[in-house]
Design an enzyme around this catalytic site. Structure first.
Site, PDB file in Angstrom:
ATOM      1  N   GLU A 270       0.795  -1.427   0.134  1.00 17.24           N
ATOM      2  CA  GLU A 270       0.014  -0.041   0.191  1.00 17.24           C
ATOM      3  C   GLU A 270       0.881   1.224   0.103  1.00 17.24           C
ATOM      4  OE1 GLU A 270      -1.533   1.694   3.748  1.00 17.24           O
ATOM      5  OE2 GLU A 270      -1.418  -0.108   4.813  1.00 17.24           O
TER       6      GLU A 270
ATOM      7  N   LYS B  24      -5.521  10.738   1.078  1.00 15.35           N
ATOM      8  CA  LYS B  24      -5.628   9.220   1.543  1.00 15.35           C
ATOM      9  C   LYS B  24      -6.950   8.909   0.973  1.00 15.35           C
ATOM     10  CE  LYS B  24      -6.559   7.014   5.938  1.00 15.35           C
ATOM     11  NZ  LYS B  24      -6.605   7.184   7.345  1.00 15.35           N
TER      12      LYS B  24
ATOM     13  N   VAL C  51      -5.189   0.177   3.234  1.00 10.43           N
ATOM     14  CA  VAL C  51      -5.689  -1.254   3.000  1.00 10.43           C
ATOM     15  C   VAL C  51      -6.633  -1.567   2.081  1.00 10.43           C
ATOM     16  CG1 VAL C  51      -6.233  -3.461   4.381  1.00 10.43           C
ATOM     17  CG2 VAL C  51      -4.342  -2.005   5.251  1.00 10.43           C
TER      18      VAL C  51
ATOM     19  N   ASP D 160     -16.646   5.129  14.323  1.00 12.18           N
ATOM     20  CA  ASP D 160     -15.552   4.861  13.317  1.00 12.18           C
ATOM     21  C   ASP D 160     -15.092   3.573  13.515  1.00 12.18           C
ATOM     22  OD1 ASP D 160     -13.209   5.260  12.230  1.00 12.18           O
ATOM     23  OD2 ASP D 160     -12.495   6.931  13.095  1.00 12.18           O
TER      24      ASP D 160
ATOM     25  N   SER E 107     -13.364   1.429  10.413  1.00 17.83           N
ATOM     26  CA  SER E 107     -12.412   1.272   9.247  1.00 17.83           C
ATOM     27  C   SER E 107     -12.998   0.634   8.017  1.00 17.83           C
ATOM     28  CB  SER E 107     -10.777   0.784   9.310  1.00 17.83           C
ATOM     29  OG  SER E 107     -10.241   1.004   8.211  1.00 17.83           O
ATOM     30  N   ALA E 108     -12.944   1.143   6.936  1.00 18.47           N
ATOM     31  CA  ALA E 108     -13.754   0.361   5.435  1.00 18.47           C
ATOM     32  C   ALA E 108     -12.695  -0.730   5.309  1.00 18.47           C
ATOM     33  CB  ALA E 108     -13.423   1.493   4.420  1.00 18.47           C
ATOM     34  N   ASP E 109     -11.458  -0.845   5.869  1.00 22.16           N
ATOM     35  CA  ASP E 109     -10.641  -2.053   5.689  1.00 22.16           C
ATOM     36  C   ASP E 109     -11.395  -3.271   6.268  1.00 22.16           C
ATOM     37  OD1 ASP E 109      -8.809  -0.189   5.169  1.00 22.16           O
ATOM     38  OD2 ASP E 109      -7.268  -0.623   6.964  1.00 22.16           O
TER      39      ASP E 109
ATOM     40  N   LYS F 119      -3.121  -1.725  15.864  1.00 21.17           N
ATOM     41  CA  LYS F 119      -2.703  -0.911  17.267  1.00 21.17           C
ATOM     42  C   LYS F 119      -3.638  -0.851  18.221  1.00 21.17           C
ATOM     43  CE  LYS F 119      -1.327   2.401  14.917  1.00 21.17           C
ATOM     44  NZ  LYS F 119      -1.578   1.604  13.496  1.00 21.17           N
TER      45      LYS F 119
HETATM   46  N1  PSU Z   1      -2.422   1.483  10.592  1.00 18.38           N
HETATM   47  C1  PSU Z   1      -0.915   1.817  10.674  1.00 18.38           C
HETATM   48  N2  PSU Z   1      -0.326   2.539   9.676  1.00 18.38           N
HETATM   49  C2  PSU Z   1      -1.164   2.907   8.729  1.00 18.38           C
HETATM   50  C3  PSU Z   1      -2.515   2.884   8.684  1.00 18.38           C
HETATM   51  C4  PSU Z   1      -2.843   1.832   9.636  1.00 18.38           C
HETATM   52  O1  PSU Z   1      -0.370   1.196  11.897  1.00 18.38           O
HETATM   53  O2  PSU Z   1      -0.472   3.803   7.880  1.00 18.38           O
HETATM   54  C5  PSU Z   1      -3.357   3.256   7.463  1.00 18.38           C
HETATM   55  C6  PSU Z   1      -3.539   1.869   6.606  1.00 18.38           C
HETATM   56  O3  PSU Z   1      -3.359   2.514   5.109  1.00 18.38           O
HETATM   57  C7  PSU Z   1      -4.969   1.614   6.787  1.00 18.38           C
HETATM   58  C8  PSU Z   1      -5.494   3.080   7.156  1.00 18.38           C
HETATM   59  O4  PSU Z   1      -5.715   0.987   5.903  1.00 18.38           O
HETATM   60  O5  PSU Z   1      -4.452   3.559   7.919  1.00 18.38           O
HETATM   61  C9  PSU Z   1      -6.685   3.020   7.836  1.00 18.38           C
HETATM   62  O6  PSU Z   1      -7.414   3.893   8.105  1.00 18.38           O
HETATM   63  P1  PSU Z   1      -8.994   4.274   8.428  1.00 18.38           P
HETATM   64  O7  PSU Z   1      -9.093   3.822   9.877  1.00 18.38           O
HETATM   65  O8  PSU Z   1      -9.205   5.913   8.388  1.00 18.38           O
HETATM   66  O9  PSU Z   1      -9.550   3.665   7.490  1.00 18.38           O
HETATM   67 MN    MN Z   2     -12.280   5.939  10.188  1.00 23.15          MN
END
Ligand code: PSU
Ligand code: MN
Length: 305
Positions: free
Chosen positions: A24, A85, A105, A137, A139-141, A158
């Site tokens: 990524e 992003k 991701v 919140d 994540s879309a992941d 984390k």
């Molecule tokens: N966790 C990390 N480092 C990162 C990310 C997550 O330790 O850089 C990044 C990854 O690209 C992950 C994204 O897909 O943050 C998730 O962001 P969000 O929670 O906004 O979907």
């Molecule tokens: Mn989010």
């Protein structure tokens, strides 16, 4: 059909049916400082190659979807301030307006899948954030893991996230979470979380065989392999939890939310730990690249034998 632009190395790998591992770009553009991020990205590519697969960094440059970056493109993604992003929802916006996007991701999985790539190495995935009941919140992941047929190798997530709720969400969505050589869910900077991982597997070939079986069964969701950071680089759980709590407090005070929260926290945690969190981050990503490449190569062998 949208055009994807492949690097020569990836084009050659696709034509010759070689194993390919996606990487990524959010981690490059938002996760690490310049110029360290260029060095780390190149070393990630090298680790993937050394373990038998071809690396494919995914990004969007001037609205063009790139699978595999050349030197100049990598430098641009690492350095430019003009990068957004990009998660699943943002993809059409960035592509149609010809903007630059670093893929998370979720969007890396989407593009990998469009390109026929089934493996992806990263650092940590997004998940259910702490305080879910107020901010909602998630994540879309996680949703992407539920719907897209790509195996993601990460060092867990984390503890800025609610790890137990993240596991529950993935269970509901039918996504298996495997602990590689561990019974405990790894928590990114530390290999300790105190949470049991749903399934443990110790052998890359067994994992490859399971992925092939998943496909033979017609199951098209993703899979999450969690690879604990090695003892050598693992940070003390109490130490890193303190740093995380301090960073979360700052985020709250400064009203940081949504897509900005993860990059903000990573940056602050690195300041608080005087660089040791970045050091850990770099080493866990390398290890994930190696494991993803090994599994991918084994899968490719099983598929083509
Ligand atoms: N966790 C990390 N480092 C990162 C990310 C997550 O330790 O850089 C990044 C990854 O690209 C992950 C994204 O897909 O943050 C998730 O962001 P969000 O929670 O906004 O979907
Ligand atoms: Mn989010």
């Amino acid at each position: 059909m949208l055009n994807i632009e492949y690097s020569n190395e990836v084009k050659n790998a696709l034509v010759n049916n070689l194993p390919i591992v996606a990487l990524e770009s959010t981690i490059i553009s938002f996760g690490m400082p310049y110029p360290e991020n260029v060095k780390v990205a190149k070393e990630c590519e090298e680790r993937v190659r050394k373990h038998g697969s071809v690396p494919a960094i995914i990004a969007i440059i001037n609205g063009k979807i790139k699978v595999g970056l050349n030197e100049e493109e990598l430098e641009f993604m690492a350095k430019s301030n003009d990068i957004i992003k990009v998660s699943r929802r943002d993809l059409p916006y960035i592509v149609s307006l010809k903007l630059n996007g670093a893929t998370t991701v979720a969007s890396t999985m989407m593009i990998a899948s469009m390109a026929g790539i089934k493996f992806f190495a990263t650092g940590g995935i997004g998940g259910v954030h702490r305080g879910f009941s107020e901010a909602m919140d998630v994540s879309a992941d996680l949703e992407e893991l539920a719907r897209t047929n790509v195996t993601v190798v990460s060092a867990g997530a984390k503890s800025i996230l609610d790890l137990e709720k993240t596991l529950e969400y993935l269970e509901t969505k039918g996504v298996l979470v495997v602990g590689y050589k561990t019974d405990e869910l790894p928590a990114f900077f530390t290999n300790k979380s105190g949470i049991k991982v749903p399934k443990r597997m110790d052998d890359a070939l067994d994992i490859a065989l399971m992925i092939k079986t998943k496909e033979d069964l017609g199951i098209t969701s993703g899979l999450l392999i969690t690879n604990p950071i090695s003892d050598e680089y693992s940070l003390d759980k109490a130490y890193i939890d303190n740093a995380i709590n301090e960073a979360l407090k700052l985020a709250k005070e400064q009203d940081i939310k949504g897509k900005d929260i993860t990059p903000f926290l990573l940056f602050k945690i690195n300041e608080i730990t005087k660089g040791s969190s970045l050091e850990a981050n770099i080493h866990l990503v390398y290890s994930n690249c190696e494991l993803a490449s090994t599994i991918c190569k084994a899968y490719n062998y099983l598929k083509n034998k």
